[in-house]
Design an enzyme around this catalytic site. Sequence first.
Site, PDB file in Angstrom:
ATOM      1  N   ARG A   1      -2.409  10.787  -0.702  1.00 50.97           N
ATOM      2  CA  ARG A   1      -1.101  10.473  -0.103  1.00 50.97           C
ATOM      3  C   ARG A   1      -0.020  10.675  -1.152  1.00 50.97           C
ATOM      4  NH1 ARG A   1      -1.020   4.829   3.188  1.00 50.97           N
ATOM      5  NH2 ARG A   1       0.911   4.629   2.004  1.00 50.97           N
TER       6      ARG A   1
ATOM      7  N   ARG B   1       5.713   0.252  -5.183  1.00 50.03           N
ATOM      8  CA  ARG B   1       5.302  -0.369  -3.919  1.00 50.03           C
ATOM      9  C   ARG B   1       4.814  -1.787  -4.162  1.00 50.03           C
ATOM     10  NH1 ARG B   1       1.203   3.893  -2.384  1.00 50.03           N
ATOM     11  NH2 ARG B   1       0.637   2.602  -0.621  1.00 50.03           N
TER      12      ARG B   1
ATOM     13  N   ARG C   1      -7.873   6.747  -3.635  1.00 48.48           N
ATOM     14  CA  ARG C   1      -7.812   6.907  -2.172  1.00 48.48           C
ATOM     15  C   ARG C   1      -7.538   8.369  -1.798  1.00 48.48           C
ATOM     16  NH1 ARG C   1      -4.135   3.004   1.440  1.00 48.48           N
ATOM     17  NH2 ARG C   1      -2.361   3.923   0.364  1.00 48.48           N
TER      18      ARG C   1
ATOM     19  N   ARG D   1       6.949  -6.876   6.675  1.00 50.21           N
ATOM     20  CA  ARG D   1       6.923  -6.659   5.231  1.00 50.21           C
ATOM     21  C   ARG D   1       7.887  -7.603   4.511  1.00 50.21           C
ATOM     22  NH1 ARG D   1       3.687  -2.016   5.263  1.00 50.21           N
ATOM     23  NH2 ARG D   1       3.958  -0.746   3.417  1.00 50.21           N
TER      24      ARG D   1
ATOM     25  N   LYS E   1      -6.549  -3.624   3.921  1.00 54.22           N
ATOM     26  CA  LYS E   1      -6.176  -4.180   5.222  1.00 54.22           C
ATOM     27  C   LYS E   1      -6.170  -3.120   6.318  1.00 54.22           C
ATOM     28  CE  LYS E   1      -1.157  -4.427   4.404  1.00 54.22           C
ATOM     29  NZ  LYS E   1      -1.191  -3.292   3.462  1.00 54.22           N
TER      30      LYS E   1
END
Length: 209
Positions: free
Chosen positions: A155, A166, A122, A88, A16
């Site tokens: 990250r 998460r 990532r 969220r 996203k």
Amino acid sequence: MTARRIVLLGPPGSGKGTQAVRLAAWLGVPHISTGDLLRSEVQNRTKLGLQAQSFMDRGELVPDQLVAEMIRQRIKGATGFVLDGFPRNIKQAEILETVTTVDRVLHFQLDREEIIRRLSARRVCPQCGAVYNLISSLPQQDSLCDKCKIGLVQRSDDTPEVIQRRIDVQYAREIGPMLEFYRKRNVLREIDAQGDIESVYQAAQRALE
Ligand code: AMP
């Protein structure tokens, strides 16, 4: 008319953020990512950043009132935006409704295995924040940002343990009620996020018409 006040919902790793950048450029509206805003607060060691950091490191949500004030300032009076990472939870959706109207909400769907696979691959540029992926979106030179030419990093919350949290603590628990909230308002559209960047982008554009 094409929707201009847009919210993107989806698990971490559903693409996203990538789509938010492209959609915002297409529509000529700001891309507002609460994750990016918070990481910049942390980097600048502001009061908010210091308060937010430990939640982020654990893969938990930063308390609503801290994020709400930040987002209120950012979208007050805006006639268009692509919101990425906010709301969220239901409380945040209610807060958003007191600040602005939302024209369209896109929900990016992706299964758990693919989320973990993508997030583990990532890499980000520590300087400009550009996002790469070792599977699907490699930099031109091995492990260097195309623009800044400095080494890419992972990250700190993209480790397997924090990724699980998460997904479980932030996403799985909160998404159902939010979908219901926006379905009732007749603004929700589902997007299959399994495909490549271009086909997901086209599906997202169609969903905004
Ligand atoms: P993201 O870049 O969207 O994955 O966000 C990174 C981290 O920032 C999350 O794991 C949360 O700790 C925090 N965060 C981002 N957006 C919000 C939000 N709307 N509410 C609370 N915490 C958030």
